[in-house]
Design a protein around this motif. Structure first.
Motif, short mmCIF file in Angstrom:
data_model
loop_
_atom_site.label_atom_id
_atom_site.label_comp_id
_atom_site.label_asym_id
_atom_site.label_seq_id
_atom_site.Cartn_x
_atom_site.Cartn_y
_atom_site.Cartn_z
N ALA A 73 3.14 -1.24 -12.74
CA ALA A 73 4.33 -1.30 -11.49
C ALA A 73 5.80 -1.63 -11.92
CB ALA A 73 3.95 -2.45 -10.66
N GLY A 85 10.32 -4.25 -7.03
CA GLY A 85 9.36 -5.33 -6.40
C GLY A 85 9.95 -6.60 -7.05
N THR A 86 9.58 -7.69 -6.46
CA THR A 86 9.87 -8.94 -7.07
C THR A 86 8.80 -9.81 -7.62
OG1 THR A 86 9.75 -9.90 -4.87
CG2 THR A 86 11.61 -9.29 -5.42
N GLY A 87 7.51 -9.29 -7.19
CA GLY A 87 6.37 -9.99 -7.66
C GLY A 87 6.08 -11.38 -6.74
N LEU A 88 6.81 -11.13 -5.66
CA LEU A 88 6.66 -12.48 -4.81
C LEU A 88 5.92 -12.36 -3.53
CD1 LEU A 88 10.22 -13.97 -4.55
CD2 LEU A 88 8.38 -14.87 -5.84
N ILE A 100 -4.80 -1.72 -9.76
CA ILE A 100 -4.74 -2.82 -10.33
C ILE A 100 -5.64 -2.92 -11.58
CG2 ILE A 100 -3.98 -5.26 -10.87
CD1 ILE A 100 -3.71 -4.94 -7.36
N ALA A 113 0.84 -1.01 -0.08
CA ALA A 113 0.02 0.09 0.08
C ALA A 113 0.89 1.38 -0.07
CB ALA A 113 -1.01 -0.20 1.16
N PHE A 119 4.44 -12.25 -10.70
CA PHE A 119 3.77 -11.57 -11.24
C PHE A 119 3.75 -9.84 -11.02
CE2 PHE A 119 0.12 -9.11 -12.52
CZ PHE A 119 -0.11 -9.09 -13.69
N ARG A 120 3.92 -9.15 -11.94
CA ARG A 120 4.31 -7.80 -11.65
C ARG A 120 3.21 -7.05 -12.70
NH1 ARG A 120 8.40 -4.56 -10.40
NH2 ARG A 120 7.04 -3.87 -8.66
N ASP A 169 -5.78 1.69 0.25
CA ASP A 169 -4.89 2.70 -0.14
C ASP A 169 -5.57 3.37 -1.34
OD1 ASP A 169 -3.94 1.62 -2.99
OD2 ASP A 169 -3.06 0.05 -1.84
N TYR A 171 2.82 1.23 -3.53
CA TYR A 171 2.04 1.83 -4.82
C TYR A 171 1.13 2.86 -4.72
CZ TYR A 171 4.04 -2.67 -6.22
OH TYR A 171 4.80 -3.74 -6.67
P1 ADP Z 1 5.86 -7.01 -5.81
O1 ADP Z 1 5.27 -5.61 -4.96
O2 ADP Z 1 7.30 -7.16 -5.17
O3 ADP Z 1 6.01 -6.55 -7.38
P2 ADP Z 1 3.84 -8.47 -4.88
O4 ADP Z 1 3.36 -9.87 -5.18
O5 ADP Z 1 3.52 -7.96 -3.64
O6 ADP Z 1 5.20 -8.26 -5.72
O7 ADP Z 1 2.52 -7.60 -5.90
C1 ADP Z 1 2.60 -8.22 -7.17
C2 ADP Z 1 2.06 -7.13 -8.05
O8 ADP Z 1 0.89 -7.09 -7.46
C3 ADP Z 1 2.70 -5.92 -7.95
O9 ADP Z 1 3.79 -5.93 -8.71
C4 ADP Z 1 1.83 -4.86 -8.60
O10 ADP Z 1 1.71 -4.79 -9.76
C5 ADP Z 1 0.51 -5.47 -7.76
N1 ADP Z 1 0.20 -4.68 -6.47
C6 ADP Z 1 0.19 -5.26 -5.20
N2 ADP Z 1 -0.35 -4.55 -4.19
C7 ADP Z 1 -0.78 -3.25 -4.89
C8 ADP Z 1 -1.37 -2.09 -4.45
N3 ADP Z 1 -1.70 -2.08 -3.14
N4 ADP Z 1 -1.50 -1.17 -5.35
C9 ADP Z 1 -1.47 -1.35 -6.63
N5 ADP Z 1 -0.82 -2.72 -7.18
C10 ADP Z 1 -0.51 -3.51 -6.39
#
Ligand code: ADP
Length: 417
Positions: free
Chosen positions: A374, A379-382, A356, A324, A369-370, A351, A327
């Motif tokens: 974003a 970020g790692t997408g994990l 998304i 939160a 996945f990202r 937030d 992003y």
């Molecule tokens: P990371 O943040 O490391 O990329 P996450 O697994 O936490 O990996 O999130 C995956 C994807 O989901 C992010 O890359 C982003 O695109 C989206 N995401 C997650 N949380 C949010 C949020 N609060 N607002 C917008 N997009 C989000």
């Protein structure tokens, strides 16, 4: 009857192929024809005036007179005018079958009976021959039928064997397909693991580079800012180093957690947990990550302790709140809320960030996945992949609502007990 007629009749009687015997009411033969002589082997004189019973075997021979008397007394015919198959006896005691028909001749002073005897020996012989042939035929049919039954049974057995062979093959084929499928799955898993490893290497080298170079340049700069008046700059770079180390630490933690999760090495330990304290601790930890004008609001509507795994829940909260923060814009408001619904507690992290895209929402919990919007944010997408697994480990569920450029709401529901 005139003389001529009587001669004609005599000639007919004499030439008849059947025996014609005339007896009186005491059974005494009055006349016999030639055929009688021939068939019974007696001469005519041996028969005429003798009792007809001599031509039949016992018990009929002994009872014959009685038969005639019975008829004469009762008038009930057993053979007269009816005809019947009987057994007769030749002079040398040989028995033979014949058809006997008797007719009654009542004259003024005499009561006579005429018997016509037709020899059935040949017919009977033919009949028994026919019977024999028939029996033989039946036996042959029986033998053939039983042979045929054997063949049919053999065929049925072969058929059954074939069916079971087909079944066996089918099962073998199934087993083969199954093991082929399993092999493919294993191969896919192996492939996936390899992909993950190479993804990890790429990601790690990429993600580690920025914080590491920040650390390096900040360290170099600190060396230069040796005088007192540069204290502010020094502190700024020390903060940068600290943030970068923090960032590196987070990335490493994510990878370590993923590794543990894949190997099934995340163990759950339920214990009494005060959620208010937990929330406050996480927020303290995240203080350094918060952007300058960001505001985090915490609303706790349920204050009793719950039974859960403290560490796992801490990780869930840390990930959701750090996302939160990450992003959202510099001045966004983040609202964290705790409610009780039924036997669960419901945590909401809301937030006003980038949101998304609807089309990408289904992938949000997949590994690495990202979203498109974003890519310029680190970020790692994990994180969410780990969060989902963690939530499931403590018997909860996670879902979210999000609108692009408006913000996101993540909900986690976990049981109180
Ligand atoms: P990371 O943040 O490391 O990329 P996450 O697994 O936490 O990996 O999130 C995956 C994807 O989901 C992010 O890359 C982003 O695109 C989206 N995401 C997650 N949380 C949010 C949020 N609060 N607002 C917008 N997009 C989000």
């Amino acid at each position: 009857m005139n003389f001529y007629d009587s001669k004609k009749l005599e000639a007919i009687v004499e030439t008849s192929v059947d025996c014609i015997i005339v007896i009186n009411n005491r059974g005494i033969m009055q006349s016999v024809n030639k055929a009688t002589e021939k068939l019974f082997g007696y001469q005519r004189k041996e028969m005429v005036n003798e009792n007809v019973s001599m031509l039949m075997p016992n018990p009929h021979a002994a009872n014959h007179n009685q038969y005639i008397n019975n008829y004469l007394e009762t008038g009930k015919a057993k053979i007269i005018g009816i005809g019947r198959e009987v057994e007769a006896m030749t002079k040398n005691g040989q028995l033979f079958p014949c058809l006997l028909s008797i007719s009654e001749v009542k004259m003024k002073d005499e009561h006579l009976f005429t018997g016509i005897i037709h020899d059935l020996s040949e017919i009977k012989a033919a009949e028994s021959q026919l019977l024999k042939l028939n029996t033989e035929l039946e036996q042959k049919v029986q033998v053939r039928t039983s042979k045929l039954t054997d063949v049919v049974n053999q065929l049925l057995k072969i058929n059954k064997d074939l069916e079971s062979e087909i079944d066996k093959r089918k099962n073998a084929e199934k087993a083969l397909k199954k093991s082929e499928k399993e092999l493919k799955e294993l191969l896919n898993k192996e492939k996936e693991l390899n992909e993950m490893k190479s993804k990890f290497v790429t990601l790690a080298s990429h993600e580690f580079r920025t914080p590491l170079s920040t650390i390096l340049s900040s360290a170099n700069l600190i060396k230069r800012y040796s005088t007192e008046e540069n204290q502010y700059k020094r502190e700024k770079h020390i903060n940068k180093i600290s943030n970068s180390v923090h960032n590196l630490n987070n990335i490493l933690n994510d990878f370590l957690s993923l590794g543990k999760l894949e190997e099934g090495k995340i163990f759950v330990n339920f214990e009494e947990t005060c959620l208010k304290t937990l929330f406050q601790n996480v927020l303290e930890e995240l203080e350094g990550l918060k952007k300058e004008h960001q505001n985090i609001e915490l609303l706790i509507n349920f204050s009793k302790p719950i039974q859960t795994d403290k560490n796992i829940l801490r990780n869930i909260l840390y990930n959701l709140i750090s996302n939160a923060i990450k992003y959202s814009k510099d001045d966004g408001v983040i609202r964290i809320k705790l409610d009780k619904i039924g036997g669960d507690v419901k945590i909401t992290v809301k937030d006003q960030g980038i949101g998304i895209d609807k089309a990408e929402q289904q992938n949000i919990f997949s590994r690495f996945f990202r979203a498109n919007n974003a890519v310029n944010i680190k970020g790692t997408g994990l994180g969410l992949h780990l969060v989902k697994n963690y939530v499931e480990k403590i018997n909860g569920k996670i879902y979210f609502e999000s609108e692009i450029n408006k913000g996101s709401k993540f909900f986690v529901e976990i049981p109180i007990n």
